[in-house]
Scaffold this active site. Structure first.
Site, PDB file in Angstrom:
ATOM      1  N   GLY A  50       0.824  -1.215   0.000  1.00 48.69           N
ATOM      2  CA  GLY A  50       0.000   0.000   0.000  1.00 48.69           C
ATOM      3  C   GLY A  50       0.854   1.258   0.000  1.00 48.69           C
ATOM      4  O   GLY A  50       0.608   2.188   0.760  1.00 48.69           O
ATOM      5  N   ALA A  51       1.854   1.289  -0.898  1.00 47.12           N
ATOM      6  CA  ALA A  51       2.874   2.343  -0.811  1.00 47.12           C
ATOM      7  C   ALA A  51       2.726   3.450  -1.845  1.00 47.12           C
ATOM      8  O   ALA A  51       3.620   4.278  -1.986  1.00 47.12           O
ATOM      9  CB  ALA A  51       4.258   1.715  -0.917  1.00 47.12           C
ATOM     10  N   VAL A  95      -3.347  -7.472  -1.500  1.00 45.51           N
ATOM     11  CA  VAL A  95      -2.687  -8.260  -0.444  1.00 45.51           C
ATOM     12  C   VAL A  95      -3.642  -9.254   0.220  1.00 45.51           C
ATOM     13  O   VAL A  95      -3.201 -10.202   0.853  1.00 45.51           O
ATOM     14  CB  VAL A  95      -2.021  -7.369   0.636  1.00 45.51           C
ATOM     15  CG1 VAL A  95      -0.864  -6.570   0.047  1.00 45.51           C
ATOM     16  CG2 VAL A  95      -3.029  -6.486   1.340  1.00 45.51           C
ATOM     17  N   ASN A 108       1.788  -2.406   5.418  1.00 45.82           N
ATOM     18  CA  ASN A 108       1.155  -1.099   5.627  1.00 45.82           C
ATOM     19  C   ASN A 108      -0.237  -1.002   5.013  1.00 45.82           C
ATOM     20  O   ASN A 108      -1.058  -0.199   5.466  1.00 45.82           O
ATOM     21  CB  ASN A 108       2.075  -0.012   5.022  1.00 45.82           C
ATOM     22  CG  ASN A 108       1.378   1.324   4.881  1.00 45.82           C
ATOM     23  OD1 ASN A 108       1.252   2.073   5.835  1.00 45.82           O
ATOM     24  ND2 ASN A 108       0.889   1.633   3.669  1.00 45.82           N
ATOM     25  N   SER A 130      -2.260   0.241  14.845  1.00 47.54           N
ATOM     26  CA  SER A 130      -2.894   1.546  15.108  1.00 47.54           C
ATOM     27  C   SER A 130      -3.156   1.683  16.605  1.00 47.54           C
ATOM     28  O   SER A 130      -3.353   0.668  17.299  1.00 47.54           O
ATOM     29  CB  SER A 130      -4.236   1.632  14.362  1.00 47.54           C
ATOM     30  OG  SER A 130      -4.983   2.748  14.821  1.00 47.54           O
ATOM     31  N   TYR A 132     -12.105  -2.510  12.270  1.00 48.85           N
ATOM     32  CA  TYR A 132     -10.737  -1.966  12.139  1.00 48.85           C
ATOM     33  C   TYR A 132      -9.917  -2.260  13.402  1.00 48.85           C
ATOM     34  O   TYR A 132      -8.765  -2.699  13.325  1.00 48.85           O
ATOM     35  CB  TYR A 132     -10.834  -0.469  11.885  1.00 48.85           C
ATOM     36  CG  TYR A 132      -9.530   0.238  11.633  1.00 48.85           C
ATOM     37  CD1 TYR A 132      -8.882   0.134  10.398  1.00 48.85           C
ATOM     38  CD2 TYR A 132      -8.934   1.034  12.616  1.00 48.85           C
ATOM     39  CE1 TYR A 132      -7.686   0.806  10.156  1.00 48.85           C
ATOM     40  CE2 TYR A 132      -7.746   1.712  12.380  1.00 48.85           C
ATOM     41  CZ  TYR A 132      -7.130   1.582  11.150  1.00 48.85           C
ATOM     42  OH  TYR A 132      -5.940   2.250  10.914  1.00 48.85           O
ATOM     43  N   ALA A 163     -10.369  -4.644  15.568  1.00 45.78           N
ATOM     44  CA  ALA A 163     -10.080  -6.079  15.636  1.00 45.78           C
ATOM     45  C   ALA A 163      -8.904  -6.429  14.720  1.00 45.78           C
ATOM     46  O   ALA A 163      -8.013  -7.198  15.099  1.00 45.78           O
ATOM     47  CB  ALA A 163     -11.318  -6.891  15.248  1.00 45.78           C
ATOM     48  N   LYS A 172      -6.485  -4.460  13.726  1.00 48.62           N
ATOM     49  CA  LYS A 172      -5.225  -3.866  14.192  1.00 48.62           C
ATOM     50  C   LYS A 172      -4.747  -4.506  15.498  1.00 48.62           C
ATOM     51  O   LYS A 172      -3.538  -4.604  15.742  1.00 48.62           O
ATOM     52  CB  LYS A 172      -5.393  -2.348  14.354  1.00 48.62           C
ATOM     53  CG  LYS A 172      -5.652  -1.616  13.034  1.00 48.62           C
ATOM     54  CD  LYS A 172      -4.486  -1.797  12.068  1.00 48.62           C
ATOM     55  CE  LYS A 172      -4.653  -1.008  10.781  1.00 48.62           C
ATOM     56  NZ  LYS A 172      -3.516  -1.177   9.853  1.00 48.62           N
ATOM     57  N   ILE A 230      -2.749  10.389  11.950  1.00 45.76           N
ATOM     58  CA  ILE A 230      -1.781  10.858  10.950  1.00 45.76           C
ATOM     59  C   ILE A 230      -2.549  11.470   9.779  1.00 45.76           C
ATOM     60  O   ILE A 230      -3.544  10.889   9.316  1.00 45.76           O
ATOM     61  CB  ILE A 230      -0.906   9.682  10.429  1.00 45.76           C
ATOM     62  CG1 ILE A 230      -0.335   8.856  11.600  1.00 45.76           C
ATOM     63  CG2 ILE A 230       0.191  10.191   9.515  1.00 45.76           C
ATOM     64  CD1 ILE A 230       0.583   9.566  12.543  1.00 45.76           C
TER      65      ILE A 230
HETATM   66  P1  NAP Z   1      -4.234   5.578   2.796  1.00 50.86           P
HETATM   67  O1  NAP Z   1      -3.683   6.874   2.373  1.00 50.86           O
HETATM   68  O2  NAP Z   1      -5.682   5.278   2.582  1.00 50.86           O
HETATM   69  O3  NAP Z   1      -3.340   4.420   2.151  1.00 50.86           O
HETATM   70  C1  NAP Z   1      -3.681   3.077   2.269  1.00 50.86           C
HETATM   71  C2  NAP Z   1      -2.996   2.329   1.181  1.00 50.86           C
HETATM   72  O4  NAP Z   1      -3.333   0.935   1.312  1.00 50.86           O
HETATM   73  C3  NAP Z   1      -3.430   2.777  -0.203  1.00 50.86           C
HETATM   74  O5  NAP Z   1      -2.277   3.113  -0.916  1.00 50.86           O
HETATM   75  C4  NAP Z   1      -4.114   1.549  -0.795  1.00 50.86           C
HETATM   76  O6  NAP Z   1      -3.745   1.336  -2.138  1.00 50.86           O
HETATM   77  C5  NAP Z   1      -3.513   0.421   0.010  1.00 50.86           C
HETATM   78  N1  NAP Z   1      -4.400  -0.742   0.010  1.00 50.86           N
HETATM   79  C6  NAP Z   1      -5.683  -0.816   0.441  1.00 50.86           C
HETATM   80  N2  NAP Z   1      -6.162  -2.051   0.230  1.00 50.86           N
HETATM   81  C7  NAP Z   1      -5.159  -2.773  -0.352  1.00 50.86           C
HETATM   82  C8  NAP Z   1      -5.040  -4.107  -0.801  1.00 50.86           C
HETATM   83  N3  NAP Z   1      -6.050  -4.974  -0.683  1.00 50.86           N
HETATM   84  N4  NAP Z   1      -3.861  -4.492  -1.340  1.00 50.86           N
HETATM   85  C9  NAP Z   1      -2.824  -3.644  -1.454  1.00 50.86           C
HETATM   86  N5  NAP Z   1      -2.876  -2.357  -1.056  1.00 50.86           N
HETATM   87  C10 NAP Z   1      -4.037  -1.933  -0.505  1.00 50.86           C
HETATM   88  O7  NAP Z   1      -4.008   5.355   4.358  1.00 50.86           O
HETATM   89  P2  NAP Z   1      -2.798   5.685   5.349  1.00 50.86           P
HETATM   90  O8  NAP Z   1      -3.320   6.623   6.343  1.00 50.86           O
HETATM   91  O9  NAP Z   1      -1.539   5.993   4.613  1.00 50.86           O
HETATM   92  O10 NAP Z   1      -2.695   4.266   6.082  1.00 50.86           O
HETATM   93  C11 NAP Z   1      -1.606   3.372   5.936  1.00 50.86           C
HETATM   94  C12 NAP Z   1      -1.657   2.369   7.067  1.00 50.86           C
HETATM   95  O11 NAP Z   1      -1.530   3.050   8.323  1.00 50.86           O
HETATM   96  C13 NAP Z   1      -2.984   1.606   7.159  1.00 50.86           C
HETATM   97  O12 NAP Z   1      -2.730   0.258   7.521  1.00 50.86           O
HETATM   98  C14 NAP Z   1      -3.729   2.304   8.265  1.00 50.86           C
HETATM   99  O13 NAP Z   1      -4.661   1.475   8.892  1.00 50.86           O
HETATM  100  C15 NAP Z   1      -2.574   2.678   9.177  1.00 50.86           C
HETATM  101  N6  NAP Z   1      -2.874   3.766  10.101  1.00 50.86           N
HETATM  102  C16 NAP Z   1      -3.198   4.999   9.638  1.00 50.86           C
HETATM  103  C17 NAP Z   1      -3.461   6.021  10.544  1.00 50.86           C
HETATM  104  C18 NAP Z   1      -3.816   7.405  10.122  1.00 50.86           C
HETATM  105  O14 NAP Z   1      -4.152   8.210  11.002  1.00 50.86           O
HETATM  106  N7  NAP Z   1      -3.740   7.765   8.867  1.00 50.86           N
HETATM  107  C19 NAP Z   1      -3.402   5.756  11.914  1.00 50.86           C
HETATM  108  C20 NAP Z   1      -3.076   4.476  12.345  1.00 50.86           C
HETATM  109  C21 NAP Z   1      -2.799   3.485  11.424  1.00 50.86           C
HETATM  110  P3  NAP Z   1      -4.804   1.440  -3.338  1.00 50.86           P
HETATM  111  O15 NAP Z   1      -5.214   2.873  -3.379  1.00 50.86           O
HETATM  112  O16 NAP Z   1      -4.050   0.996  -4.514  1.00 50.86           O
HETATM  113  O17 NAP Z   1      -5.952   0.518  -2.966  1.00 50.86           O
END
Ligand code: NAP
Length: 252
Positions: free
Chosen positions: A14-15, A69, A95, A147, A160, A162, A164, A193
């Site tokens: 998810g990069a 994934v 990620n 998270s 979510y 569950a 994490k 974030i």
């Molecule tokens: P984001 O901007 O929505 O990015 C999530 C990424 O995951 C997207 O690039 C998406 O790619 C990819 N993804 C989703 N489903 C996928 C799949 N089935 N296979 C491969 N890639 C997939 O979110 P983010 O805030 O950067 O979050 C990244 C991680 O940090 C997540 O695990 C999230 O739960 C965790 N997190 C975030 C926060 C926050 O406050 N932002 C806090 C705690 C934890 P596509 O667009 O190609 O689907």
């Protein structure tokens, strides 16, 4: 070019955007060859552009790899393609993640399952296929992006939370299985974030949230990337089975 071939290789799921893109960028800056995994067709161009930018800016090899994934067989194929190209995977950053929020009493089964399948199942699938390469190399760094919600819980996010919390149990168990093989497994638990995932919050809600953060600000993707880079590095060889909060001292 000789140095490039010797680089350690990191797979970040998810990069194409958000925290994953920041992690990929930080690892590239640290000299890692980076595989940028993405899922949706709409993120393909972003993944390719990021890969090109990291090669240009940091002189490292990169690869964009499309794969859901949550799909066991698709992950197997992606890992085989990375092995074919680089011969190794030293660092895995799980990620990729989604949210499908809703109150428990109204939550549909597919809302629950899709979040578990992607956030928890996705990490399992990647670890399942990458770990054999790490065991063979007797070296590996796995970082699972959990998270604060997996630690404290959050109303409207039972699915979510569950997923994490599950990642934390998976991290600690895998760390125990793999510790003697030179592989560390840790989790990072980000707080709030600023990314697309959290963009829907209005100003009032984000102000209320900020007042509960000791650091007095929301986090940036780079804050998380810095913690991941530490855990992914050689210096963290005696750090395993940990959950590192990157949350500015949030109280939920
Ligand atoms: P984001 O901007 O929505 O990015 C999530 C990424 O995951 C997207 O690039 C998406 O790619 C990819 N993804 C989703 N489903 C996928 C799949 N089935 N296979 C491969 N890639 C997939 O979110 P983010 O805030 O950067 O979050 C990244 C991680 O940090 C997540 O695990 C999230 O739960 C965790 N997190 C975030 C926060 C926050 O406050 N932002 C806090 C705690 C934890 P596509 O667009 O190609 O689907």
């Amino acid at each position: 070019m000789g140095d490039m071939i010797e680089s350690r290789v990191a797979l970040v799921t998810g990069a194409a955007q958000g925290i994953g893109a920041a992690v990929a960028t930080r690892l590239a800056a640290n000299g890692f060859a980076v595989v940028i995994n993405h899922h949706s067709a709409s993120s393909e161009e972003r993944a390719r552009e990021l890969a090109e930018m990291l090669t240009r800016d940091h002189g490292v090899e990169t690869m964009a790899a499309q794969c859901d994934v949550a799909d066991f067989e698709a992950v197997k194929e992606m890992v085989a393609a990375i092995k074919e190209r680089f011969g190794r995977i030293d660092v895995l950053v799980n990620n990729a993640g989604i949210t499908r929020d809703g109150l428990l009493m109204r939550m549909k089964d597919d809302q629950f399952e899709s979040v578990i399948d992607t956030n928890l199942g996705g990490a399992f699938n990647c670890m399942r296929h990458v770990v054999p390469l790490m065991v063979k190399a007797r070296y590996g760094r796995i970082v699972n992006i959990s998270s604060v919600v997996g630690v404290y819980g959050n109303a409207g996010q039972v699915n979510y939370a569950a997923s994490k919390a599950g990642l934390i149990g998976m991290t600690k168990s895998a760390a125990k299985e793999l510790g003697a093989r030179g592989i560390t497994v840790n989790a990072v638990a980000p707080g709030f974030i600023e990314t697309a995932m959290t963009a829907e919050l209005d100003e009032t809600a984000s102000g209320a949230l900020t007042s509960r953060i000791a650091a007095g600000r929301l986090g940036a993707p780079e804050d998380v990337a810095n913690a991941v880079a530490f855990l992914a590095g050689d210096e963290a060889s005696y750090v395993t089975a940990q959950v590192l909060g990157v949350d500015g001292g949030i109280s939920l």
